[in-house]
Motif scaffolding. Structure first.
Motif, mmCIF file in Angstrom:
data_model
loop_
_atom_site.group_PDB
_atom_site.id
_atom_site.type_symbol
_atom_site.label_atom_id
_atom_site.label_comp_id
_atom_site.label_asym_id
_atom_site.label_seq_id
_atom_site.Cartn_x
_atom_site.Cartn_y
_atom_site.Cartn_z
ATOM 1 N N MET A 52 0.893 -1.298 0.009
ATOM 2 C CA MET A 52 -0.067 0.040 -0.219
ATOM 3 C C MET A 52 0.692 1.163 0.017
ATOM 4 N N TYR A 53 1.654 1.155 0.740
ATOM 5 C CA TYR A 53 2.908 2.515 0.985
ATOM 6 C C TYR A 53 3.470 2.457 -0.313
ATOM 7 N N ALA A 54 3.729 1.383 -1.144
ATOM 8 C CA ALA A 54 4.815 1.603 -2.320
ATOM 9 C C ALA A 54 3.712 2.149 -3.440
ATOM 10 N N CYS A 55 2.319 1.696 -3.489
ATOM 11 C CA CYS A 55 1.563 2.310 -4.388
ATOM 12 C C CYS A 55 1.039 3.819 -4.138
ATOM 13 N N HIS A 56 1.166 4.240 -2.993
ATOM 14 C CA HIS A 56 0.761 5.599 -2.702
ATOM 15 C C HIS A 56 2.229 6.497 -3.113
ATOM 16 N N THR A 57 3.173 5.856 -2.802
ATOM 17 C CA THR A 57 4.645 6.604 -3.188
ATOM 18 C C THR A 57 4.728 6.675 -4.680
ATOM 19 N N ILE A 58 4.586 5.636 -5.446
ATOM 20 C CA ILE A 58 4.584 5.525 -6.901
ATOM 21 C C ILE A 58 3.466 6.552 -7.528
ATOM 22 N N GLU A 59 2.254 6.545 -7.028
ATOM 23 C CA GLU A 59 1.306 7.394 -7.619
ATOM 24 C C GLU A 59 1.510 9.029 -7.320
ATOM 25 N N ASP A 60 2.205 9.088 -6.244
ATOM 26 C CA ASP A 60 2.749 10.571 -5.909
ATOM 27 C C ASP A 60 3.733 11.138 -6.831
ATOM 28 N N LEU A 61 4.665 10.130 -7.213
ATOM 29 C CA LEU A 61 5.959 10.344 -7.943
ATOM 30 C C LEU A 61 5.375 10.437 -9.370
ATOM 31 N N ARG A 62 4.120 10.089 -9.715
ATOM 32 C CA ARG A 62 3.960 10.464 -11.041
ATOM 33 C C ARG A 62 3.676 11.565 -11.483
ATOM 34 N N ASP A 63 3.640 12.624 -10.586
ATOM 35 C CA ASP A 63 3.298 14.034 -10.819
ATOM 36 C C ASP A 63 4.558 14.398 -11.562
ATOM 37 N N VAL A 64 5.792 13.737 -11.456
ATOM 38 C CA VAL A 64 7.071 14.224 -12.365
ATOM 39 C C VAL A 64 6.948 13.657 -13.587
ATOM 40 N N GLU A 65 6.900 14.258 -14.534
ATOM 41 C CA GLU A 65 6.660 13.938 -16.207
ATOM 42 C C GLU A 65 7.641 12.717 -16.473
ATOM 43 N N GLU A 66 8.828 13.101 -16.206
ATOM 44 C CA GLU A 66 9.859 11.948 -16.624
ATOM 45 C C GLU A 66 9.625 10.590 -15.752
ATOM 46 N N PHE A 67 9.365 10.618 -14.547
ATOM 47 C CA PHE A 67 9.096 9.542 -13.742
ATOM 48 C C PHE A 67 7.747 8.700 -14.235
ATOM 49 N N ASP A 68 6.651 9.683 -14.505
ATOM 50 C CA ASP A 68 5.639 9.001 -15.110
ATOM 51 C C ASP A 68 5.956 8.416 -16.380
ATOM 52 N N GLY A 69 6.629 8.816 -17.334
ATOM 53 C CA GLY A 69 6.897 8.259 -18.615
ATOM 54 C C GLY A 69 7.535 7.006 -18.357
ATOM 55 N N VAL A 70 8.406 6.885 -17.520
ATOM 56 C CA VAL A 70 9.066 5.425 -16.961
ATOM 57 C C VAL A 70 8.145 4.306 -16.470
ATOM 58 N N VAL A 71 6.989 4.903 -15.564
ATOM 59 C CA VAL A 71 6.173 3.970 -15.105
ATOM 60 C C VAL A 71 5.306 3.492 -16.142
ATOM 61 N N ALA A 72 4.904 4.414 -17.058
ATOM 62 C CA ALA A 72 3.841 4.121 -18.153
ATOM 63 C C ALA A 72 4.421 3.131 -18.977
ATOM 64 N N MET A 73 5.647 3.156 -19.398
ATOM 65 C CA MET A 73 6.541 2.400 -20.107
ATOM 66 C C MET A 73 6.432 0.730 -19.591
ATOM 67 N N VAL A 74 6.451 0.793 -18.013
ATOM 68 C CA VAL A 74 6.514 -0.448 -17.559
ATOM 69 C C VAL A 74 5.145 -1.010 -17.619
ATOM 70 N N GLU A 75 4.228 -0.204 -17.320
ATOM 71 C CA GLU A 75 2.947 -0.600 -17.484
ATOM 72 C C GLU A 75 2.695 -1.315 -18.857
ATOM 73 N N ARG A 76 2.995 -0.532 -19.912
ATOM 74 C CA ARG A 76 2.934 -1.113 -21.488
ATOM 75 C C ARG A 76 3.559 -2.504 -21.578
ATOM 76 N N VAL A 77 4.665 -2.477 -21.136
ATOM 77 C CA VAL A 77 5.624 -3.897 -21.001
ATOM 78 C C VAL A 77 4.675 -5.071 -20.309
ATOM 79 N N VAL A 78 4.400 -4.897 -19.280
ATOM 80 C CA VAL A 78 3.777 -5.745 -18.265
ATOM 81 C C VAL A 78 2.487 -6.060 -18.839
ATOM 82 N N LEU A 79 1.592 -5.039 -19.298
ATOM 83 C CA LEU A 79 0.327 -5.421 -19.982
ATOM 84 C C LEU A 79 0.633 -5.983 -21.233
ATOM 85 N N ALA A 80 1.620 -5.961 -22.128
ATOM 86 C CA ALA A 80 1.628 -6.812 -23.279
ATOM 87 C C ALA A 80 2.052 -8.311 -22.978
ATOM 88 N N ALA A 81 2.819 -8.129 -21.802
ATOM 89 C CA ALA A 81 3.519 -9.683 -21.335
ATOM 90 C C ALA A 81 2.386 -10.650 -20.762
#
Length: 100
Positions: free
Chosen positions: A64-93
């Motif tokens: 739960m802490y990890a999810c809240h932390t990452i959600e907060d960090l997604r406000d940073v555009e560069e970090f959000d791009g990294v997380v979005a890339m991971v989401e796309r790869v995992v979704l495809a896999a």
């Protein structure tokens, strides 16, 4: 499914998967990659925090802490791009397993 998730995220960030599986404390860089994996497991794969905790040898409150932390960090555009890339790869896999 956590095993596959851990392997994919470890490969994307070029860290040993055993580091993401390690119990106890790790450096911030490994911890952040683990948090991203937990977040993606919950948001994309729709795994429960309990199941993710079991897969990562952590408590559900840590997930739960990890999810809240990452959600907060997604406000940073560069970090959000990294997380979005991971989401796309995992979704495809895992598309077939997720029934998408």
């Amino acid at each position: 499914m956590c095993e596959g998730l851990i392997d994919i995220v470890a490969a994307l960030f070029n860290v040993p998967s055993k580091e993401l599986r390690r119990t106890g404390r790790t450096g911030l860089d490994i911890a952040r990659v683990r948090q991203i994996a937990m977040y993606v497991g919950h948001v994309v794969m729709r795994l429960s925090m309990y199941d993710i905790g079991k897969g990562f040898a952590r408590d559900r409150t840590t997930v739960m802490y990890a999810c809240h932390t990452i959600e907060d960090l997604r406000d940073v555009e560069e970090f959000d791009g990294v997380v979005a890339m991971v989401e796309r790869v995992v979704l495809a896999a895992f598309r077939d397993r997720l029934g998408l």
